[in-house]
Design a protein around this motif. Structure first.
Motif, mmCIF file in Angstrom:
data_model
loop_
_atom_site.group_PDB
_atom_site.id
_atom_site.type_symbol
_atom_site.label_atom_id
_atom_site.label_comp_id
_atom_site.label_asym_id
_atom_site.label_seq_id
_atom_site.Cartn_x
_atom_site.Cartn_y
_atom_site.Cartn_z
ATOM 1 N N VAL A 1 1.848 -5.919 -0.119
ATOM 2 C CA VAL A 1 3.028 -6.085 0.714
ATOM 3 C C VAL A 1 2.753 -7.374 1.472
ATOM 4 O O VAL A 1 1.873 -7.411 2.335
ATOM 5 C CB VAL A 1 3.234 -4.899 1.672
ATOM 6 N N GLY A 2 3.439 -8.442 1.080
ATOM 7 C CA GLY A 2 3.071 -9.765 1.581
ATOM 8 C C GLY A 2 1.695 -10.098 1.028
ATOM 9 O O GLY A 2 1.461 -10.009 -0.168
ATOM 10 N N LYS A 3 0.776 -10.422 1.909
ATOM 11 C CA LYS A 3 -0.600 -10.720 1.476
ATOM 12 C C LYS A 3 -1.552 -9.554 1.701
ATOM 13 O O LYS A 3 -2.747 -9.678 1.477
ATOM 14 C CB LYS A 3 -1.108 -11.955 2.224
ATOM 15 N N ARG A 4 -1.004 -8.432 2.156
ATOM 16 C CA ARG A 4 -1.862 -7.283 2.469
ATOM 17 C C ARG A 4 -1.927 -6.306 1.296
ATOM 18 O O ARG A 4 -0.893 -5.872 0.778
ATOM 19 C CB ARG A 4 -1.337 -6.573 3.701
ATOM 20 N N PRO A 5 -3.136 -5.949 0.882
ATOM 21 C CA PRO A 5 -3.266 -4.979 -0.216
ATOM 22 C C PRO A 5 -2.804 -3.593 0.240
ATOM 23 O O PRO A 5 -3.013 -3.204 1.384
ATOM 24 C CB PRO A 5 -4.755 -4.992 -0.535
ATOM 25 N N ARG A 6 -2.172 -2.893 -0.670
ATOM 26 C CA ARG A 6 -1.705 -1.532 -0.402
ATOM 27 C C ARG A 6 -2.016 -0.647 -1.597
ATOM 28 O O ARG A 6 -2.069 -1.103 -2.733
ATOM 29 C CB ARG A 6 -0.196 -1.499 -0.165
ATOM 30 N N THR A 7 -2.179 0.635 -1.310
ATOM 31 C CA THR A 7 -2.382 1.642 -2.354
ATOM 32 C C THR A 7 -1.328 2.719 -2.159
ATOM 33 O O THR A 7 -1.156 3.224 -1.046
ATOM 34 C CB THR A 7 -3.792 2.256 -2.266
ATOM 35 N N TRP A 8 -0.617 3.041 -3.247
ATOM 36 C CA TRP A 8 0.377 4.095 -3.208
ATOM 37 C C TRP A 8 -0.090 5.258 -4.073
ATOM 38 O O TRP A 8 -0.715 5.069 -5.113
ATOM 39 C CB TRP A 8 1.722 3.596 -3.722
ATOM 40 N N LEU A 9 0.250 6.444 -3.639
ATOM 41 C CA LEU A 9 -0.098 7.672 -4.344
ATOM 42 C C LEU A 9 1.189 8.388 -4.724
ATOM 43 O O LEU A 9 2.157 8.383 -3.954
ATOM 44 C CB LEU A 9 -0.934 8.581 -3.446
#
Length: 105
Positions: A72-80
């Motif tokens: 999201v933008g430059k931030r890593p995200r993890t979705w479950l």
């Protein structure tokens, strides 16, 4: 003739992987949505990142949870997200729990 080792008690409908309290809580949280961010699930279930990671790995190995990574933008995200198998198992597990509670009452 009925196999004496295959009982009719509703507990036989419980899923051993999903039955653990933290894993059940994770799946219940995911059942309410199409997908959820790792941090949201962590905060909702009230566990640490490492505990959630370990439990999600177990659920993923069982085929119940899909993990997607992105940004999201430059931030890593993890979705479950629950897989179709995860949703079906959660539904059956909840039905077994309700049947056990009903039989006890």
């Amino acid at each position: 003739m009925t196999d004496p080792h295959q009982g009719t008690h509703p507990r036989h409908g419980l899923d051993e992987v999903m039955h653990a309290p933290v894993r059940f809580s994770i799946v219940a949280t995911l059942a309410a949505a199409e997908k959820a961010e790792f941090a949201f699930v962590r905060d909702t279930v009230e566990v640490s990142d490492s505990v959630l990671s370990r439990q999600v790995a177990t659920l993923e190995k069982a085929g119940y949870v899909a993990v997607t990574k992105g940004y999201v933008g430059k931030r890593p995200r993890t979705w479950l997200a629950l897989t179709p198998a995860g949703r079906a198992t959660f539904t059956a597990h909840c039905q077994a729990l309700r049947a056990i509670a009903r039989d006890a009452g």
